[in-house]
Design an enzyme around this catalytic site. Structure first.
Site, PDB file in Angstrom:
ATOM      1  N   CYS A 187       0.860  -1.194   0.000  1.00  0.00           N
ATOM      2  CA  CYS A 187       0.000   0.000   0.000  1.00  0.00           C
ATOM      3  C   CYS A 187       0.897   1.246   0.000  1.00  0.00           C
ATOM      4  O   CYS A 187       1.961   1.264   0.608  1.00  0.00           O
ATOM      5  CB  CYS A 187      -0.927   0.101   1.192  1.00  0.00           C
ATOM      6  SG  CYS A 187      -2.117  -1.228   1.273  1.00  0.00           S
ATOM      7  N   ARG A 205       4.044  -0.548  -4.819  1.00  0.00           N
ATOM      8  CA  ARG A 205       3.653  -1.006  -3.484  1.00  0.00           C
ATOM      9  C   ARG A 205       2.330  -1.769  -3.498  1.00  0.00           C
ATOM     10  O   ARG A 205       1.890  -2.272  -2.463  1.00  0.00           O
ATOM     11  CB  ARG A 205       3.543   0.186  -2.526  1.00  0.00           C
ATOM     12  CG  ARG A 205       4.799   1.011  -2.437  1.00  0.00           C
ATOM     13  CD  ARG A 205       4.613   2.178  -1.512  1.00  0.00           C
ATOM     14  NE  ARG A 205       4.600   1.749  -0.134  1.00  0.00           N
ATOM     15  CZ  ARG A 205       5.670   1.621   0.632  1.00  0.00           C
ATOM     16  NH1 ARG A 205       6.857   1.900   0.131  1.00  0.00           N
ATOM     17  NH2 ARG A 205       5.564   1.229   1.868  1.00  0.00           N
ATOM     18  N   TRP A 229      -2.600  -2.778  -1.639  1.00  0.00           N
ATOM     19  CA  TRP A 229      -2.284  -4.203  -1.729  1.00  0.00           C
ATOM     20  C   TRP A 229      -3.122  -4.836  -0.624  1.00  0.00           C
ATOM     21  O   TRP A 229      -2.885  -4.602   0.561  1.00  0.00           O
ATOM     22  CB  TRP A 229      -0.801  -4.452  -1.499  1.00  0.00           C
ATOM     23  CG  TRP A 229      -0.417  -5.893  -1.684  1.00  0.00           C
ATOM     24  CD1 TRP A 229      -0.125  -6.523  -2.854  1.00  0.00           C
ATOM     25  CD2 TRP A 229      -0.296  -6.881  -0.646  1.00  0.00           C
ATOM     26  NE1 TRP A 229       0.162  -7.839  -2.616  1.00  0.00           N
ATOM     27  CE2 TRP A 229       0.067  -8.088  -1.278  1.00  0.00           C
ATOM     28  CE3 TRP A 229      -0.467  -6.879   0.726  1.00  0.00           C
ATOM     29  CZ2 TRP A 229       0.271  -9.268  -0.572  1.00  0.00           C
ATOM     30  CZ3 TRP A 229      -0.269  -8.051   1.436  1.00  0.00           C
ATOM     31  CH2 TRP A 229       0.109  -9.232   0.782  1.00  0.00           C
ATOM     32  N   ASN A 274      -1.529   2.638   5.490  1.00  0.00           N
ATOM     33  CA  ASN A 274      -0.647   1.555   5.064  1.00  0.00           C
ATOM     34  C   ASN A 274      -0.252   0.794   6.320  1.00  0.00           C
ATOM     35  O   ASN A 274       0.241   1.402   7.265  1.00  0.00           O
ATOM     36  CB  ASN A 274       0.597   2.141   4.369  1.00  0.00           C
ATOM     37  CG  ASN A 274       1.723   1.141   4.218  1.00  0.00           C
ATOM     38  OD1 ASN A 274       1.478  -0.038   4.038  1.00  0.00           O
ATOM     39  ND2 ASN A 274       2.948   1.607   4.289  1.00  0.00           N
ATOM     40  N   GLY A 275      -0.498  -0.520   6.348  1.00  0.00           N
ATOM     41  CA  GLY A 275      -0.149  -1.310   7.527  1.00  0.00           C
ATOM     42  C   GLY A 275      -1.283  -2.240   7.891  1.00  0.00           C
ATOM     43  O   GLY A 275      -2.172  -2.505   7.081  1.00  0.00           O
ATOM     44  N   GLU A 331      15.814 -19.512  -7.015  1.00  0.00           N
ATOM     45  CA  GLU A 331      15.508 -18.193  -7.567  1.00  0.00           C
ATOM     46  C   GLU A 331      14.932 -18.312  -8.986  1.00  0.00           C
ATOM     47  O   GLU A 331      14.006 -17.578  -9.348  1.00  0.00           O
ATOM     48  CB  GLU A 331      16.776 -17.319  -7.534  1.00  0.00           C
ATOM     49  CG  GLU A 331      16.647 -15.940  -8.141  1.00  0.00           C
ATOM     50  CD  GLU A 331      15.584 -15.041  -7.491  1.00  0.00           C
ATOM     51  OE1 GLU A 331      15.028 -15.391  -6.453  1.00  0.00           O
ATOM     52  OE2 GLU A 331      15.297 -13.983  -8.083  1.00  0.00           O
ATOM     53  N   LYS A 346      11.260 -16.881  -9.903  1.00  0.00           N
ATOM     54  CA  LYS A 346      11.014 -15.938 -11.003  1.00  0.00           C
ATOM     55  C   LYS A 346       9.892 -16.457 -11.890  1.00  0.00           C
ATOM     56  O   LYS A 346       8.988 -15.716 -12.255  1.00  0.00           O
ATOM     57  CB  LYS A 346      12.268 -15.737 -11.882  1.00  0.00           C
ATOM     58  CG  LYS A 346      13.356 -14.872 -11.337  1.00  0.00           C
ATOM     59  CD  LYS A 346      13.044 -13.401 -11.261  1.00  0.00           C
ATOM     60  CE  LYS A 346      12.394 -12.994  -9.990  1.00  0.00           C
ATOM     61  NZ  LYS A 346      13.093 -12.836  -8.782  1.00  0.00           N
ATOM     62  N   GLU A 365       6.367 -16.388 -10.084  1.00  0.00           N
ATOM     63  CA  GLU A 365       5.746 -15.102  -9.778  1.00  0.00           C
ATOM     64  C   GLU A 365       5.255 -14.354 -11.011  1.00  0.00           C
ATOM     65  O   GLU A 365       4.298 -13.592 -10.911  1.00  0.00           O
ATOM     66  CB  GLU A 365       6.624 -14.223  -8.878  1.00  0.00           C
ATOM     67  CG  GLU A 365       7.943 -13.793  -9.442  1.00  0.00           C
ATOM     68  CD  GLU A 365       8.754 -12.977  -8.422  1.00  0.00           C
ATOM     69  OE1 GLU A 365       9.981 -12.965  -8.545  1.00  0.00           O
ATOM     70  OE2 GLU A 365       8.168 -12.380  -7.526  1.00  0.00           O
ATOM     71  N   HIS A 379      14.459 -38.417  -3.068  1.00  0.00           N
ATOM     72  CA  HIS A 379      13.839 -38.610  -1.753  1.00  0.00           C
ATOM     73  C   HIS A 379      12.365 -38.214  -1.757  1.00  0.00           C
ATOM     74  O   HIS A 379      11.800 -37.931  -0.701  1.00  0.00           O
ATOM     75  CB  HIS A 379      14.612 -37.827  -0.687  1.00  0.00           C
ATOM     76  CG  HIS A 379      16.017 -38.319  -0.532  1.00  0.00           C
ATOM     77  ND1 HIS A 379      16.321 -39.525   0.074  1.00  0.00           N
ATOM     78  CD2 HIS A 379      17.199 -37.801  -0.955  1.00  0.00           C
ATOM     79  CE1 HIS A 379      17.630 -39.708   0.047  1.00  0.00           C
ATOM     80  NE2 HIS A 379      18.193 -38.683  -0.586  1.00  0.00           N
ATOM     81  N   LYS A 416       5.952  -4.744  -4.618  1.00  0.00           N
ATOM     82  CA  LYS A 416       7.415  -4.752  -4.583  1.00  0.00           C
ATOM     83  C   LYS A 416       7.973  -4.530  -3.184  1.00  0.00           C
ATOM     84  O   LYS A 416       9.064  -4.975  -2.867  1.00  0.00           O
ATOM     85  CB  LYS A 416       7.967  -3.692  -5.543  1.00  0.00           C
ATOM     86  CG  LYS A 416       9.449  -3.827  -5.730  1.00  0.00           C
ATOM     87  CD  LYS A 416       9.886  -3.512  -7.121  1.00  0.00           C
ATOM     88  CE  LYS A 416      11.340  -3.848  -7.326  1.00  0.00           C
ATOM     89  NZ  LYS A 416      11.550  -5.279  -7.528  1.00  0.00           N
TER      90      LYS A 416
HETATM   91  C1  F6R Z   1      10.776 -11.526  -5.949  1.00  0.00           C
HETATM   92  C2  F6R Z   1      10.790 -10.387  -5.058  1.00  0.00           C
HETATM   93  C3  F6R Z   1      10.470 -10.611  -3.611  1.00  0.00           C
HETATM   94  C4  F6R Z   1      11.401  -9.770  -2.728  1.00  0.00           C
HETATM   95  C5  F6R Z   1      10.992  -9.876  -1.261  1.00  0.00           C
HETATM   96  C6  F6R Z   1      11.938  -9.122  -0.352  1.00  0.00           C
HETATM   97  O1  F6R Z   1      11.078 -11.160  -7.252  1.00  0.00           O
HETATM   98  O2  F6R Z   1      11.038  -9.292  -5.459  1.00  0.00           O
HETATM   99  O3  F6R Z   1      10.567 -11.962  -3.276  1.00  0.00           O
HETATM  100  O4  F6R Z   1      12.701 -10.209  -2.916  1.00  0.00           O
HETATM  101  O5  F6R Z   1       9.697  -9.380  -1.090  1.00  0.00           O
HETATM  102  O6  F6R Z   1      11.981  -7.771  -0.667  1.00  0.00           O
HETATM  103  P1  F6R Z   1      13.195  -6.870  -0.256  1.00  0.00           P
HETATM  104  O7  F6R Z   1      14.385  -7.365  -0.967  1.00  0.00           O
HETATM  105  O8  F6R Z   1      12.798  -5.484  -0.667  1.00  0.00           O
HETATM  106  O9  F6R Z   1      13.343  -6.991   1.235  1.00  0.00           O
END
Ligand code: F6R
Length: 614
Positions: free
Chosen positions: A2, A27, A77, A103-104, A487, A491, A494, A510, A609
């Site tokens: 948010c 956000r 969000w 926000n929160g 990772e 990717k 998501e 396993h 993000k």
């Molecule tokens: C995946 C992604 C998230 C962030 C996670 C932590 O592409 O961007 O998994 O890595 O939310 O965010 P930060 O790095 O900002 O603490």
């Protein structure tokens, strides 16, 4: 998670709010809304989905609100309640005179809601935020002062919040406050801005005040008053933001994600400038305050992070243990904070975060700091809340990352971990000089190697198209590249919503091997080095179960041709640096699959993000 904005001044407010919200879309983008003070009322406009929908809602009302000079806005969000118009902010009280953006998470919202309903308030949404609007409004009805009402209300609220509130009876006043959520006040000439983050205000002013927890600020066009928890007025600390307004552009790429993948060679070059000059010069990390004595007194390192940053941290563990001979634990911040964690002044705690605002990591950092640990932060935001808690800082300098899926910030975090590990190894004397020199020389070559991969991206696009129509995807690797498999899978899931999972290749037998058949793609991260032959055997086991085999490799071994249906080749690189090189094709595979499937690559569903709720 948010974003909130606010403005009080002399300029037309609508565009200021909408521009600010656009900068905060990273956000969240479930819904958005603004509240505008007009001559007689407060008008609220909301829309489900992206900000463009709110612009559509506002268009027919433009004449009514263009002259207004005060308002608040929100981009959501969803945490409590579905992403509908009804649950979108701003939220009002029953008489419509008071509006709130938040926000929160208000943790005691159920109790507060019951009390307020008993007093006669009618709730229209499922949100936790609506309790704040009714609560402040009901206190305001008695005290007739918005600041006072907010001060009393926040003493009853439990949880995390950044709040921006206005009342129809106080026509030129915004009241803002925060606890465990980001909020800053931009200072202009006869105007003030409120925002969750710098990009929302930097176009208008470089002067800002970071509110600290439990402070309440009262803003009018020509006055600012900040009071602490005891309601004592305090002197505002105005900072000059180390930012320039940047016009965010895709530079001809179809998506920000693809542009950011292509920026990675330059991101590494920028990081290395001033820190690693030549293969013979020592690593320079000016903001790291660890010396021989502090390193000698350390008995362990604890790294905490979330998501992609957690994967960077896992590779960080591998290289720090290898180069520096210090035991390293890695943990997801969200797990770390809810158990008895044993850290003390002999523990170095490293927090890794692109945003520097992730709530779980920030809480974990604060807990460790309180126990006396040295706090080192690796972040892309040296102005963030985490950076402000740091004893030592490693700024990763990836530049603004717009795409919600992290790419260049991950490569920047890895590069920073290498620098940090080498820096500590040099101080501790744990690496042979020849190993140090060779590794540094290879690091300086990384940008060119990534450019070589990007020059052949069509081959990776072909691979992506071949496997795009799959329900599941498995990535396997071992050793230093196990986090690369995690990772790569993250990717893919998501941005394409394909069920992708990364496994240590040795674990396949396993349990997960039961899932394999002729429909399942299995991608082996097969980089030359200590575990190459082992992964090859694990790939054979998968092939024997008819899986669709893909190799990501720097080997030219002919026997791979029989084993794999598709081979993606990357340049020669030492095993210790291979996670950086191996990650680029995995980012591209995820990108091209999502793009081929027509997904919203830069703003995937349900994500944000910056995750500022625990
Ligand atoms: C995946 C992604 C998230 C962030 C996670 C932590 O592409 O961007 O998994 O890595 O939310 O965010 P930060 O790095 O900002 O603490």
């Amino acid at each position: 998670m948010c974003g909130i904005v606010g403005y009080v001044g002399k300029k037309p407010v609508v565009d200021i709010l909408l521009d600010g919200l656009e900068q905060l879309e990273y956000r969240g983008y479930d819904s958005s809304g603004i509240a505008i003070k007009t001559a007689t009322s407060i008008d609220v406009y909301k829309a489900e989905g992206k900000l463009a929908n709110l612009r559509d809602v506002l268009r027919p009302n433009a004449d009514k609100i263009t002259q207004s000079t005060m308002g608040i806005g929100h981009i959501r969000w969803a945490t409590h309640g579905a992403p509908t118009v009804l649950n979108a902010h701003p939220h009002t009280c029953n008489c419509g005179n008071l509006v709130v953006v938040h926000n929160g998470i208000i943790e005691n919202y159920k109790e507060l809601r019951s009390e307020l309903e008993a007093e006669g308030c009618t709730f229209r949404s499922q949100t936790d935020t609506e309790t704040v609007s009714h609560l402040v409004a009901s206190i305001y009805a008695e005290v007739k002062d918005l600041t006072k009402a907010v001060q009393i209300a926040t003493k009853k609220i439990e949880g995390a919040y950044a709040l921006c509130i206005m009342h129809n009876n106080e026509p030129e006043k915004l009241v803002v406050t925060k606890r465990n959520a980001p909020l800053l006040i931009g200072v202009g000439e006869g105007e003030f801005f409120v925002a969750s983050d710098v990009p929302a205000i930097i176009k208008h002013t470089k002067k800002a005040i970071y509110l600290t927890d439990n402070q309440v600020a009262t803003l009018t066009p020509n006055s600012l008053k900040i009071e602490n928890e005891k309601e004592e007025e305090i002197e505002p600390k105005v900072e000059v933001l180390p930012w320039e307004p940047v016009a965010l552009s895709k530079m001809g790429y179809k998506h920000f994600m693809l542009k950011e993948i292509h920026e990675q060679p330059d991101v590494i070059r920028n990081i290395l400038v001033g820190k690693l000059h030549t293969s013979n010069s020592p690593i320079v990390l000016n903001e790291v305050k660890l010396n021989k004595e502090t390193l000698k007194n350390l008995n362990r390192i604890q790294v905490i992070a979330c998501g992609t940053s957690l994967h960077a941290a896992m590779i960080g563990k591998y290289i720090i243990e290898n180069f520096c001979e210090i035991p390293v634990d890695v943990e997801a911040s969200s797990e770390y904070i809810y158990r008895k964690t044993v850290t003390d002044e002999h523990t170095l705690v490293i927090g890794v975060s692109q945003s520097g605002e992730t709530a779980d990591t920030l809480t974990a950092i604060k807990q460790s700091k309180a126990r006396g640990s040295h706090i080192l932060i690796i972040t892309n935001r040296p102005d963030s809340a985490m950076a402000r808690e740091a004893d030592s800082l490693v700024p990763v300098s990836a530049g603004i990352e717009v795409s919600v899926a992290a790419t260049k910030s991950y490569i920047a975090q890895l590069t920073s971990f290498y620098l940090l590990a080498l820096y500590m190894a040099e101080i501790k004397g744990t690496m042979a000089q020849s190993d140090l020199t060779n590794l540094k020389a290879e690091m300086l070559l990384l940008p060119q190697k990534i450019e070589q991969i990007l020059a052949h991206k069509e081959e990776i696009q072909t691979c992506a198209r071949k496997y795009a129509n799959t329900r599941d995807f498995i990535y396997i690797a071992r050793g230093i590249n196990y986090p690369t498999a995690l990772e790569g899978a993250l990717k893919l899931k998501e941005i394409s919503y394909i069920n992708a999972t990364g496994y240590p290749a040795g674990e396949l037998k396993h349990g997960p091997i039961a899932m394999l058949d002729e429909t399942m793609p299995v991608l082996s991260v097969l980089m030359k080095g200590s575990v190459y032959e082992k992964i090859l055997s694990n790939s054979e086991e998968a092939k024997a179960r008819n899986a669709r085999m893909i190799a990501l490799t720097n080997s030219t071994d002919a026997k791979l041709d029989d084993l794999f249906d598709f081979i993606i080749r990357v340049p020669e690189v030492t095993e210790l640096l291979s996670p950086i090189v191996a990650m680029i094709p995995l980012q591209l595979i995820a990108y091209y699959i999502a793009e081929f499937l027509g997904k919203d690559v830069d703003q995937p569903r349900n994500l944000a993000k910056s995750v500022t709720v625990e």
